[in-house]
Design a protein around this motif. Structure first.
Motif, PDB file in Angstrom:
ATOM      1  N   ARG A  34       0.856  -1.184   0.000  1.00 17.16           N
ATOM      2  CA  ARG A  34       0.000   0.000   0.000  1.00 17.16           C
ATOM      3  C   ARG A  34       0.886   1.226   0.000  1.00 17.16           C
ATOM      4  O   ARG A  34       1.955   1.209   0.612  1.00 17.16           O
ATOM      5  CB  ARG A  34      -0.874   0.048   1.258  1.00 17.16           C
ATOM      6  N   HIS A  42      -7.775   9.607  -1.883  1.00 17.65           N
ATOM      7  CA  HIS A  42      -8.988  10.402  -2.059  1.00 17.65           C
ATOM      8  C   HIS A  42      -9.864  10.279  -0.822  1.00 17.65           C
ATOM      9  O   HIS A  42      -9.580   9.485   0.072  1.00 17.65           O
ATOM     10  CB  HIS A  42      -9.740   9.932  -3.302  1.00 17.65           C
ATOM     11  N   GLU A  44     -13.554   9.457   0.901  1.00 20.30           N
ATOM     12  CA  GLU A  44     -14.821   8.737   0.721  1.00 20.30           C
ATOM     13  C   GLU A  44     -15.785   9.133   1.827  1.00 20.30           C
ATOM     14  O   GLU A  44     -15.358   9.630   2.873  1.00 20.30           O
ATOM     15  CB  GLU A  44     -14.586   7.217   0.772  1.00 20.30           C
ATOM     16  N   PHE A  45     -17.063   8.886   1.584  1.00 25.20           N
ATOM     17  CA  PHE A  45     -18.089   9.207   2.559  1.00 25.20           C
ATOM     18  C   PHE A  45     -18.877   7.929   2.785  1.00 25.20           C
ATOM     19  O   PHE A  45     -19.413   7.342   1.845  1.00 25.20           O
ATOM     20  CB  PHE A  45     -18.986  10.307   1.990  1.00 25.20           C
ATOM     21  N   TYR A  46     -18.909   7.446   4.010  1.00 26.26           N
ATOM     22  CA  TYR A  46     -19.596   6.188   4.272  1.00 26.26           C
ATOM     23  C   TYR A  46     -20.328   6.280   5.600  1.00 26.26           C
ATOM     24  O   TYR A  46     -19.729   6.575   6.623  1.00 26.26           O
ATOM     25  CB  TYR A  46     -18.587   5.035   4.276  1.00 26.26           C
ATOM     26  N   ARG A  47     -21.615   6.052   5.567  1.00 21.69           N
ATOM     27  CA  ARG A  47     -22.466   6.077   6.749  1.00 21.69           C
ATOM     28  C   ARG A  47     -22.319   7.350   7.561  1.00 21.69           C
ATOM     29  O   ARG A  47     -22.052   7.339   8.767  1.00 21.69           O
ATOM     30  CB  ARG A  47     -22.180   4.876   7.635  1.00 21.69           C
ATOM     31  N   TYR A  51     -13.961   9.783   5.344  1.00 23.16           N
ATOM     32  CA  TYR A  51     -12.616   9.321   5.682  1.00 23.16           C
ATOM     33  C   TYR A  51     -11.752   9.303   4.439  1.00 23.16           C
ATOM     34  O   TYR A  51     -12.246   9.210   3.318  1.00 23.16           O
ATOM     35  CB  TYR A  51     -12.639   7.963   6.377  1.00 23.16           C
ATOM     36  N   VAL A  53      -8.904   7.796   2.039  1.00 18.59           N
ATOM     37  CA  VAL A  53      -8.177   6.597   1.609  1.00 18.59           C
ATOM     38  C   VAL A  53      -6.837   7.099   1.078  1.00 18.59           C
ATOM     39  O   VAL A  53      -6.711   7.456  -0.081  1.00 18.59           O
ATOM     40  CB  VAL A  53      -8.963   5.868   0.500  1.00 18.59           C
ATOM     41  N   LEU A  56      -3.052   3.709  -1.055  1.00 17.25           N
ATOM     42  CA  LEU A  56      -3.790   2.977  -2.086  1.00 17.25           C
ATOM     43  C   LEU A  56      -3.153   1.609  -2.333  1.00 17.25           C
ATOM     44  O   LEU A  56      -1.945   1.437  -2.152  1.00 17.25           O
ATOM     45  CB  LEU A  56      -3.783   3.794  -3.381  1.00 17.25           C
ATOM     46  N   PRO A  57      -3.961   0.640  -2.763  1.00 23.34           N
ATOM     47  CA  PRO A  57      -3.390  -0.694  -2.997  1.00 23.34           C
ATOM     48  C   PRO A  57      -2.448  -0.691  -4.197  1.00 23.34           C
ATOM     49  O   PRO A  57      -2.783  -0.149  -5.257  1.00 23.34           O
ATOM     50  CB  PRO A  57      -4.623  -1.562  -3.256  1.00 23.34           C
ATOM     51  N   LYS A  58      -1.303  -1.289  -3.988  1.00 25.25           N
ATOM     52  CA  LYS A  58      -0.308  -1.415  -5.059  1.00 25.25           C
ATOM     53  C   LYS A  58       0.289  -2.813  -4.983  1.00 25.25           C
ATOM     54  O   LYS A  58       0.129  -3.497  -3.963  1.00 25.25           O
ATOM     55  CB  LYS A  58       0.847  -0.419  -4.870  1.00 25.25           C
TER      56      LYS A  58
END
Lengths: 112, 915
Positions: A34, A42, A44-47, A51, A53, A56-58
């Motif tokens: 990562r 970037h 994100e909006f969750y519930r 938050y 991210v 990032l996955p690499k």
């Protein structure tokens, strides 16, 4: 000999592996990773909560190649991994002094 | 002290070498493992007698020679150690015979065998220590007199050893069980290894020995003397052949099956050392290929495929492991407090069944097991508490299956039982037991094809059936997540409305692999259709399971692409078009990947699944308004809908469907509507839309297993959504989900799913009509919503439903002006309460805004509501957004304090625009 370390988008891994095989490079190590460079992640909006991210996955690909294959390998990786977008990854080169095959103590490029 | 005599060592060495070569040739010719073992044991017996006679010469010595361990069982594998006991009558005899024993041992080595000698006096054996030297104590169970002092041997066999073993019996049993558990744990407690160890691995030959040892100890304890016949000795006398055993063995786990397993495993374990020239017990891939090519252990000669051969191996290993596990489980615990032991011993019956629970074990009373209901209740108990049936109960269950097969349970009865089993926290254990006993295949013959089915690739660790059980285990394990990354997925579990269907999907999702057509998802669906019919599933249940099976690999596929690319998310969302389906597919993917291999689901991969889930969940909420159906742009979909509406919508045929009206009804509907509604629902909505000319407010009611649904079709107007929410609240209904869609003609289709906490509709069927009439009157303005709410005022209704849920401050609405080109999105996450939706919709309408689309959801105690809002047909401007935010915050604040808001308080004055 050079060690090539490439940080790649996970989605490009299969293409890069195929390209390296086509270039005559069969041995490689793949690590899940990562991180971020200039891509930075970037939000994100969750519930109801926001938050970031940021990591990032690499995937990290490592391979050691003889001098004469270095440019071919770099070209294979670059061409296969490139999407033109931010986050395509990086390639790092390091000179390697010696390689030893554990099974039979073979040394040098033939041990690769 | 005696001096040893001379021995013809070169001749002995040649004899052993010739014997080994002969055994190898015979095995290559016949593939008969047990015969090879017997032959080698007999040769070594003869050799030891010769050696002992040679070192003894003309003298006599009070020493008896016993074969121990595998040699004692006459199961001497190629390259195995030769375990010999030199039993001396006394300490003096031991001293005197020391040189003889040393010479004999040396001679065994010189003859080319690996000797593993033990010298003990009778007194040593009388002081047998099961705890200190378990291995030696257990090896004595397999002792076999070879030569020497016969009187001493007889006394040892008949008196000394039984007495010593009886004294140590509980310790031996518990230590043996503990050693087996420790050995199993080293192999991850599973038989399903890519390269299994045929000796030490679970279900291997060591477990076969364990079964014999445990049974010998039990029989010894029961009879206070050696059993007249040693258990599972069918093969020792050489009378039984594999076909004879197979013919006799009718029940899984019966002695016949155990002996058949031994024949196979013995052949495999002979093959391995002959192949590698050393003591080798590992079935690596190359060995599997060669063993299969030579049909090692199989009844038929010739060549078999490696997958088939390994499938046979796993089936035998499962038989052995199952029996060994039952015996280990039944062994007395070595430790434990007296009170706890007493509690464990307490016997209680399982209501309505002949099963009796004692501790963690389930036994059967003396009544006959003829009732499928009772049998399935037993398994429901196993799924709930993780208990195990004892041996007798398992045998009687398998014996009862042929009778049960005549009248197999089907329909809702079978589904209710399966459902309870699937939902039990130990469901995987119960299903494994049902599978091992043959019950699962009896109830779901579709499972037969994946029994011990091997997927031979570098990724799959387990056979397909075991993988299936592990997926179910992985879902239940989320109740107590062990890692932080598992905790996130565990939050989704209580939000799955039909967890039973998710678990059934997991049970069926790979059944199609047996057909090897390359598209196992399609094949699994075909098999699942038969299950649906037998279980009498309704259309929605069928659609849910079918859709999940069809798409069970789609999330894994999406993970191989750039999961942050909107295109990837959009494409993936096609496979999970609703939040419920997305959650189910996410958990299915989590469980499925995790069950491939212990290391398959890394935290890295789990994080990627989670990111894709969030991105898709957000996409689903934010994309409804963007993607609308236009009949002229998509005639193929229109034709499909036309056909399915004709079939499922209650029309005689496609000609009966009024084509133009259907086009008008569908034109401009969000794609989400088409993706999330079943054909019969679309058909029903269409019929309702046709009736709008006669009656401007159309309502339909559908009861489901866990909730009710009412759908409203009418022309849109301000406050409509709020009025409907208010009318439902006034009836005491708890809205758990809702959505609102509209077509280009301004016909709205609002669906509200609600629970009925006071069971008003369930207990009073006559209330349905009154309920719908009341809703209709409220929607047509014939009765005021406030009046209805006041009439139904209940002390609880004014308070938040979940006082335990704490949120910092008043929840704030989240505005999104980017995701839709037509509307402004508002997401509101707040503690759920009975009047919340009404309050929010009233606040929105009060500001003169129109709800274009609404997606209402509850997740546990949280309400998660998304509204697509327009103001005078366009997106909201900053000032309008600010005013609406204030109104929503005010509404949420009032709800939080338990005060219901009236429209006037929110600025609604005769539909005037307060913004």
């Amino acid at each position: 000999m050079f060690k090539i370390e490439a940080i790649l988008q996970p989605s490009r891994l299969d293409a890069v592996k195929d390209a390296l095989l086509e270039a005559g490079i069969e041995g490689m190590t793949i690590l899940e990773a990562r991180g971020h460079g200039r891509q930075k992640g970037h939000t994100e909006f969750y519930r109801g909560r926001e938050y970031t991210v940021d990591l990032l996955p690499k995937v990290k690909l490592e391979t050691v190649v003889p001098d004469e294959l270095v440019e071919k390998a770099i070209s294979a990786i670059s061409n296969a991994a490139r999407t033109g977008k931010i986050g395509d990854g990086k390639i790092f080169l390091t000179r390697i002094d010696e390689a030893i095959r554990i099974r039979n103590d073979e040394r040098g490029p033939t041990a690769l | 002290m005696w001096k040893p005599g001379t021995l013809p060592l070169p001749a002995l060495r040649e004899r052993i070498a010739a014997s080994a070569a002969g055994a190898r040739a015979a095995f290559a010719r016949t593939g008969d493992g047990p015969a090879c073992l017997r032959r080698r044991s007999a040769e070594v017996d003869q050799l030891l007698r010769t050696i002992w006679a040679g070192v003894l010469g003309e003298r006599e010595a009070p020493v008896a020679l016993f074969a121990l361990g595998g040699f004692g069982r006459a199961e001497l594998f190629p390259f195995s150690d030769v375990d010999v006991l030199f039993l001396c009558g006394s300490e003096a005899a031991e001293r005197d015979a020391h040189e003889l024993i040393r010479s004999a041992t040396q001679a065994i080595w010189d003859a080319g065998l690996r000797a593993s000698p033990a010298t003990r006096t009778v007194r040593d054996c009388e002081r047998l220590d099961g705890r200190g030297n378990l291995e030696f104590a257990i090896s004595l169970l397999d002792r076999r007199f070879l030569t020497g002092d016969a009187a001493l041997g007889t006394r040892f066999e008949a008196e000394v050893l039984p007495a010593a073993l009886l004294r140590e019996l509980p310790v031996l049993e518990s230590q043996l069980a503990a050693a087996a558990m420790s050995r199993h744990a080293k192999f991850g407690d599973t038989i399903f290894h890519l390269e299994p160890n045929v000796k030490e691995g679970p279900g291997g030959l060591r477990d076969h020995n364990l079964v014999q040892w445990m049974q010998t100890l039990r029989l010894l304890a029961a009879g206070r003397a050696w059993p007249s016949q040693r258990p599972a000795l069918l093969l020792r006398n050489g009378a039984d052949t594999l076909p004879a055993l197979a013919a006799r063995a009718t029940l899984t786990g019966s002695p016949g099956y155990l002996d058949a397993a031994f024949v196979f495993l013995a052949a495999a374990r002979c093959f391995l050392p002959f192949r590698s020239g050393r003591d080798d017990n590992t079935l690596d891939w190359a060995a599997q290929d060669e063993a299969a090519a030579q049909s090692i252990g199989l009844e038929t000669l010739g060549s078999a495929g490696p997958a088939y051969w390994m499938r046979t191996f796993y089936r035998h290993a499962r038989t052995v492991y199952r029996r060994a596990s039952i015996l280990v489980d039944a062994a007395p615990a070595d430790r434990g407090k007296p009170l706890l032991r007493a509690l464990r011993r307490k016997r209680t019956g399982i209501a309505g069944t002949p099963f009796v629970v004692e501790g963690n074990r389930i036994t059967l009373d003396h009544s006959a097991l003829t009732d499928a209901d009772a049998l399935l209740r037993g398994f429901v108990y196993v799924a709930q508490y993780g208990s195990r049936f004892d041996e007798e109960a398992e045998s009687r269950i398998t014996e009862s299956l042929p009778a049960l097969a005549v009248q197999l349970p089907e329909g809702p009865f079978l589904w209710n039982c399966l459902r309870d089993i699937l939902l039990g926290p130990h469901a995987a254990h119960a299903l494994r037991t049902m599978h091992a006993l043959g019950l699962l295949e009896l109830l779901l013959p579709e499972f037969h094809g994946i029994d011990s089915l091997v997927v031979r690739d570098a990724y799959h660790r387990y056979t397909v059936d075991e993988h299936t059980f592990l997926t179910i285990e992985n879902i239940h394990a989320l109740r107590t997540p062990r890692h932080e990354w598992e905790r996130r997925f565990s939050t989704l579990l209580p939000e799955i409305e039909r967890r039973d269907l998710l678990l059934l999907t997991l049970l069926l999702h790979d059944t199609g692999k047996a057909r090897r057509t390359g598209d196992h998802a399609r094949e699994s669906i075909e098999l699942a259709e038969r299950v649906f019919t037998r279980l009498e599933f309704d259309l929605e249940e069928r659609d849910t399971v079918r859709r999940l099976i069809r798409n069970h690999l789609e999330m894994s596929h999406a993970l191989r692409r750039d999961i942050f690319d909107p295109g990837t998310v959009r494409a993936f969302s096609e496979h999970a078009p609703s939040q419920q389906q997305l959650k189910m597919l996410t958990l299915l993917t989590f469980a499925d990947i995790k069950a491939v291999h212990p290391d398959a689901l890394t935290p890295w991969k789990a994080e990627n699944i989670w990111q894709l889930y969030i991105a898709t969940a957000n996409y689903l909420d934010r994309s409804v308004d963007e993607s609308r159906f236009h009949v002229d742009a998509d005639p193929v979909v229109l034709a499909r809908i036309l056909a399915s509406v004709a079939v499922h919508g209650g029309f005689r045929d496609a000609k009966d469907v009024q084509h133009e009206q259907l086009r008008a009804f569908l034109e401009g509907m969000p794609q989400r509507y088409l993706q999330t509604r079943l054909p019969d629902q679309i058909g029903e909505h269409f019929r309702l839309s046709l009736a709008l000319a006669l009656e401007p407010t159309q309502l339909s009611f559908r009861p489901y297993r866990q909730y009710n649904e009412v759908t409203l079709l009418t022309r849109d107007r301000p406050m409509l959504f709020a009025d409907m929410a208010g009318a439902l609240s006034a009836w005491g209904m708890n809205i758990v989900k809702a959505d609102a869609f509209s077509n280009a003609a301004g016909i709205i289709v609002d669906s509200f799913q609600f629970t009925d906490p006071f069971r008003t509709l369930e207990l009073n069927p006559g209330e349905h009509e009154r309920f719908l009439a009341s809703l209709r009157r409220a929607l047509e303005g014939k009765v005021g919503i406030e009046q209805m709410l006041r009439a139904r005022q209940h002390p609880r209704l004014g308070r938040p439903a979940h006082p335990g849920l704490r949120m910092e401050g008043v929840p704030q609405p989240h505005f999104d002006g980017e995701s839709s080109s037509h509307s402004t999105l508002i997401q509101i996450v707040a503690p759920d309460s009975p009047g919340l939706l009404r309050a929010l919709a009233t606040a929105i309408a009060g500001c003169g805004c129109s709800i274009e689309v609404a997606l209402i959801d509850t997740e546990g105690e949280l309400a998660i509501d998304v509204f697509y809002i327009t103001f005078e047909g366009r997106k909201l401007r900053p000032r309008e957004q600010g005013c609406l935010a204030e109104a929503i915050v005010a509404a949420l604040g009032q709800e939080r304090n338990g005060v219901s808001l009236k429209p006037a308080q929110l600025g609604v004055v005769d539909g005037a625009n307060p913004v």
